[in-house]
Scaffold this motif. Structure first.
Motif, PDB file in Angstrom:
ATOM      1  N   CYS A 328       0.900  -1.275   0.206  1.00  6.61           N
ATOM      2  CA  CYS A 328       0.010   0.077   0.096  1.00  6.61           C
ATOM      3  C   CYS A 328       0.872   1.261  -0.012  1.00  6.61           C
ATOM      4  O   CYS A 328       0.330   2.173  -0.399  1.00  6.61           O
ATOM      5  N   THR A 329       2.153   1.195   0.479  1.00  7.47           N
ATOM      6  CA  THR A 329       2.758   2.291   0.678  1.00  7.47           C
ATOM      7  C   THR A 329       3.561   2.703  -0.907  1.00  7.47           C
ATOM      8  O   THR A 329       3.928   3.735  -1.132  1.00  7.47           O
ATOM      9  N   ALA A 330       3.292   1.444  -1.482  1.00 10.87           N
ATOM     10  CA  ALA A 330       3.946   1.979  -3.247  1.00 10.87           C
ATOM     11  C   ALA A 330       3.010   2.039  -4.271  1.00 10.87           C
ATOM     12  O   ALA A 330       3.259   3.072  -4.943  1.00 10.87           O
ATOM     13  N   LEU A 331       1.820   1.720  -4.023  1.00  3.54           N
ATOM     14  CA  LEU A 331       0.657   1.864  -5.012  1.00  3.54           C
ATOM     15  C   LEU A 331       0.076   3.345  -4.967  1.00  3.54           C
ATOM     16  O   LEU A 331       0.285   4.009  -3.897  1.00  3.54           O
ATOM     17  N   SER A 332      -0.473   3.881  -6.005  1.00  5.15           N
ATOM     18  CA  SER A 332      -0.928   5.185  -6.103  1.00  5.15           C
ATOM     19  C   SER A 332      -2.623   4.942  -5.680  1.00  5.15           C
ATOM     20  O   SER A 332      -3.279   4.334  -6.418  1.00  5.15           O
ATOM     21  N   ALA A 333      -2.931   5.237  -4.547  1.00  6.66           N
ATOM     22  CA  ALA A 333      -3.990   5.124  -3.759  1.00  6.66           C
ATOM     23  C   ALA A 333      -5.214   5.965  -4.882  1.00  6.66           C
ATOM     24  O   ALA A 333      -6.222   5.254  -5.059  1.00  6.66           O
ATOM     25  N   PRO A 334      -4.914   6.962  -5.088  1.00  2.84           N
ATOM     26  CA  PRO A 334      -5.891   7.796  -5.939  1.00  2.84           C
ATOM     27  C   PRO A 334      -6.206   7.003  -7.337  1.00  2.84           C
ATOM     28  O   PRO A 334      -7.392   6.957  -7.751  1.00  2.84           O
ATOM     29  N   ALA A 335      -5.324   6.349  -7.790  1.00  2.00           N
ATOM     30  CA  ALA A 335      -5.498   5.623  -9.241  1.00  2.00           C
ATOM     31  C   ALA A 335      -6.479   4.259  -9.036  1.00  2.00           C
ATOM     32  O   ALA A 335      -7.227   4.057  -9.602  1.00  2.00           O
ATOM     33  N   VAL A 336      -6.220   3.702  -7.872  1.00  2.00           N
ATOM     34  CA  VAL A 336      -6.835   2.335  -7.555  1.00  2.00           C
ATOM     35  C   VAL A 336      -8.192   2.951  -7.303  1.00  2.00           C
ATOM     36  O   VAL A 336      -9.188   2.301  -7.713  1.00  2.00           O
ATOM     37  N   ALA A 337      -8.279   4.104  -6.302  1.00  2.00           N
ATOM     38  CA  ALA A 337      -9.816   4.439  -5.863  1.00  2.00           C
ATOM     39  C   ALA A 337     -10.692   4.815  -7.273  1.00  2.00           C
ATOM     40  O   ALA A 337     -11.688   4.484  -7.357  1.00  2.00           O
ATOM     41  N   ALA A 338      -9.994   5.571  -8.110  1.00  2.00           N
ATOM     42  CA  ALA A 338     -10.620   5.807  -9.389  1.00  2.00           C
ATOM     43  C   ALA A 338     -11.148   4.402 -10.142  1.00  2.00           C
ATOM     44  O   ALA A 338     -12.399   4.564 -10.850  1.00  2.00           O
ATOM     45  N   ARG A 339     -10.142   3.746 -10.318  1.00  2.00           N
ATOM     46  CA  ARG A 339     -10.917   2.411 -11.022  1.00  2.00           C
ATOM     47  C   ARG A 339     -11.973   1.720 -10.239  1.00  2.00           C
ATOM     48  O   ARG A 339     -12.748   1.250 -10.941  1.00  2.00           O
ATOM     49  N   GLN A 340     -11.709   1.587  -8.954  1.00  2.00           N
ATOM     50  CA  GLN A 340     -12.706   0.947  -8.183  1.00  2.00           C
ATOM     51  C   GLN A 340     -14.179   1.713  -8.258  1.00  2.00           C
ATOM     52  O   GLN A 340     -15.212   1.189  -8.281  1.00  2.00           O
ATOM     53  N   ARG A 341     -13.853   2.964  -8.396  1.00  2.00           N
ATOM     54  CA  ARG A 341     -15.407   3.605  -8.374  1.00  2.00           C
ATOM     55  C   ARG A 341     -16.152   3.535  -9.665  1.00  2.00           C
ATOM     56  O   ARG A 341     -17.124   3.584  -9.684  1.00  2.00           O
ATOM     57  N   GLN A 342     -15.223   3.605 -10.735  1.00  2.00           N
ATOM     58  CA  GLN A 342     -15.773   3.309 -12.225  1.00  2.00           C
ATOM     59  C   GLN A 342     -16.366   1.837 -12.205  1.00  2.00           C
ATOM     60  O   GLN A 342     -17.506   1.799 -12.845  1.00  2.00           O
ATOM     61  N   ALA A 343     -15.781   1.077 -11.657  1.00  2.00           N
ATOM     62  CA  ALA A 343     -16.507  -0.294 -11.394  1.00  2.00           C
ATOM     63  C   ALA A 343     -17.682  -0.390 -10.619  1.00  2.00           C
ATOM     64  O   ALA A 343     -18.635  -1.281 -10.969  1.00  2.00           O
ATOM     65  N   LEU A 344     -17.545   0.326  -9.606  1.00  2.00           N
ATOM     66  CA  LEU A 344     -18.860   0.342  -8.694  1.00  2.00           C
ATOM     67  C   LEU A 344     -19.959   1.153  -9.374  1.00  2.00           C
ATOM     68  O   LEU A 344     -21.196   0.528  -8.855  1.00  2.00           O
ATOM     69  N   ALA A 345     -19.770   2.005  -9.924  1.00  2.00           N
ATOM     70  CA  ALA A 345     -20.692   2.663 -10.676  1.00  2.00           C
ATOM     71  C   ALA A 345     -21.845   3.093  -9.810  1.00  2.00           C
ATOM     72  O   ALA A 345     -23.113   2.592 -10.045  1.00  2.00           O
ATOM     73  N   PRO A 346     -21.512   3.953  -8.902  1.00  2.00           N
ATOM     74  CA  PRO A 346     -22.562   4.232  -7.783  1.00  2.00           C
ATOM     75  C   PRO A 346     -24.004   5.102  -8.387  1.00  2.00           C
ATOM     76  O   PRO A 346     -24.903   4.702  -7.799  1.00  2.00           O
ATOM     77  N   GLU A 347     -23.848   5.613  -9.495  1.00  2.00           N
ATOM     78  CA  GLU A 347     -25.084   6.441  -9.875  1.00  2.00           C
ATOM     79  C   GLU A 347     -25.890   5.488 -10.350  1.00  2.00           C
ATOM     80  O   GLU A 347     -27.107   5.375 -10.079  1.00  2.00           O
ATOM     81  N   GLN A 348     -25.475   4.315 -11.073  1.00  2.00           N
ATOM     82  CA  GLN A 348     -26.331   3.219 -11.775  1.00  2.00           C
ATOM     83  C   GLN A 348     -26.823   2.174 -10.727  1.00  2.00           C
ATOM     84  O   GLN A 348     -27.855   2.125 -10.631  1.00  2.00           O
ATOM     85  N   ALA A 349     -25.808   2.160  -9.690  1.00  2.00           N
ATOM     86  CA  ALA A 349     -26.242   1.194  -8.495  1.00  2.00           C
ATOM     87  C   ALA A 349     -27.190   1.847  -7.640  1.00  2.00           C
ATOM     88  O   ALA A 349     -28.282   1.171  -7.300  1.00  2.00           O
ATOM     89  N   TRP A 350     -27.209   3.070  -7.382  1.00  2.00           N
ATOM     90  CA  TRP A 350     -28.342   3.735  -6.696  1.00  2.00           C
ATOM     91  C   TRP A 350     -29.746   3.742  -7.364  1.00  2.00           C
ATOM     92  O   TRP A 350     -30.747   3.617  -6.852  1.00  2.00           O
TER      93      TRP A 350
END
Length: 363
Positions: A328-350
């Motif tokens: 976790c200290t080496a990975l880009s947290a914002p980049a991983v979060a952005a990919r996960q948000r796209q997969a989650l698709a919260p607007e469509q899920a809601w």
């Protein structure tokens, strides 16, 4: 439309279940009159409508040994209550409540039942017979994940609606505290090191004991790591003892239950979810919507939400979790979060959740 929302119990251990029911009931329509019933305990229920506390004997509710002789009396009380409430729909919290309530509904044909399952449940033969005996127009069954719905369909041989819990993304994001504000609220260090978070009841199924052991291994090589665990439960003393024994006091922080948890996710750089089992794992959604990336156990309900963007680890594999924590200290947290948000698709899920809730309550 008069709806009775019948819950097993109130209090902190049941907050996530109450949250799901509250979200479902928020789509009942402006003509709905909602009454929340707590069979055990006390406390605020769903925040919609009135709340009635029944204070039933726990052993009688579970129907064990001679206590089962009291169940007809409990059902008689509930039947009277349903008549007084002029109930048209009852929303039942899983199989435990269904075992008590469905038998009395056989003789109240104008009341429709909706059973909502929140986690994997062992259904015995009598449960299956009970759930099969009602026609589809009188009984609807739903589950909070597609994985759970398919499992129940296999066991029951009747349709089960997938009602994957979701949150309104705009309403969720707007009140979020900033990183510094959230850390201040949780009394966490403001230093630049990586702050890992974990959220949930302090019970064995959440995997926090293993997580602390894994963190100890990783932090020996990465001294800047911190871990905050938000939640309360019977393992609190055990976890604190292990933290002290491993010399992690000041680096692993048990911060107890927080009513304002939804505001605080940005205190974390990463959220760790080491659960051994979950019905859905709503914390995954909440973290991703707060732009916090998730590392989680390899459970199908998590894959259902994050698809191929999740960082999945073997359940209870201490070494694998230690290695992942270190990465976790080496990975880009914002980049991983952005990919996960796209997969989650919260607007469509809601939107899917809104439509599904309306369908469950209206049909």
């Amino acid at each position: 439309m008069n709806i009775v929302n019948m819950m097993w119990a109130g209090g902190t251990p049941y907050m996530s279940i109450h949250k799901v029911h509250r979200q479902v009931l928020s789509h009942a329509g402006t003509d709905a009159r909602i009454s929340n019933w707590l069979l055990l305990g006390s406390g605020l229920c769903c925040g919609l409508g009135s709340t009635r506390e029944w204070h039933m004997p726990p052993r009688a509710l579970k129907g064990r040994h001679l206590w089962r002789l009291l169940r007809p009396w409990l059902r008689m009380r509930l039947r009277k209550g349903l008549t007084e409430a002029k109930a048209e729909i009852v929303l039942l919290d899983g199989i435990g409540v269904a075992r008590l309530v469905l038998p009395l509904l056989r003789n109240i044909p104008h009341v429709r039942a909706k059973v909502l399952f929140h986690g994997k449940t062992r259904l015995n033969n009598s449960d299956i017979r009970l759930l099969r005996m009602f026609p589809g127009e009188r009984l609807s069954i739903a589950a909070v994940s597609h994985t759970l719905a398919k499992s129940l369909e296999h066991d029951l041989g009747r349709p089960v609606q997938t009602l994957r819990m979701a949150l309104d993304p705009l309403a969720f994001v707007e009140p979020l505290l900033s990183r510094n504000q959230a850390r201040q609220a949780l009394q966490l260090p403001q230093a630049d090191g990586v702050m890992l978070g974990a959220v949930g009841r302090l019970v064995e199924s959440k995997g926090f004991e293993m997580l602390i052991e894994a963190f100890a291994k990783a932090s020996a090589r990465q001294p800047g790591l911190q871990l905050a665990i938000i939640g309360e439960g019977p393992q609190h003393a055990l976890l604190q003892q292990r933290i002290n024994a491993l010399g992690l006091a000041g680096r692993v922080h048990l911060r107890g239950h927080r009513e304002d948890l939804q505001l605080l996710y940005r205190a974390f750089d990463w959220l760790l979810v080491p659960s051994r089992s979950e019905g859905l794992g709503l914390v995954v959604q909440e973290a991703v919507m707060a732009d916090v990336p998730v590392v989680c156990s390899d459970l199908q309900v998590f894959r259902e939400q994050l698809c191929d963007t999740g960082v999945y680890l073997p359940i209870a594999d201490e070494r694998a979790w230690a290695d992942a924590i270190e990465r976790c200290t080496a990975l880009s947290a914002p980049a991983v979060a952005a990919r996960q948000r796209q997969a989650l698709a919260p607007e469509q899920a809601w939107q899917a959740f809104c439509t599904g809730s309306q369908s469950l309550l209206r049909n």
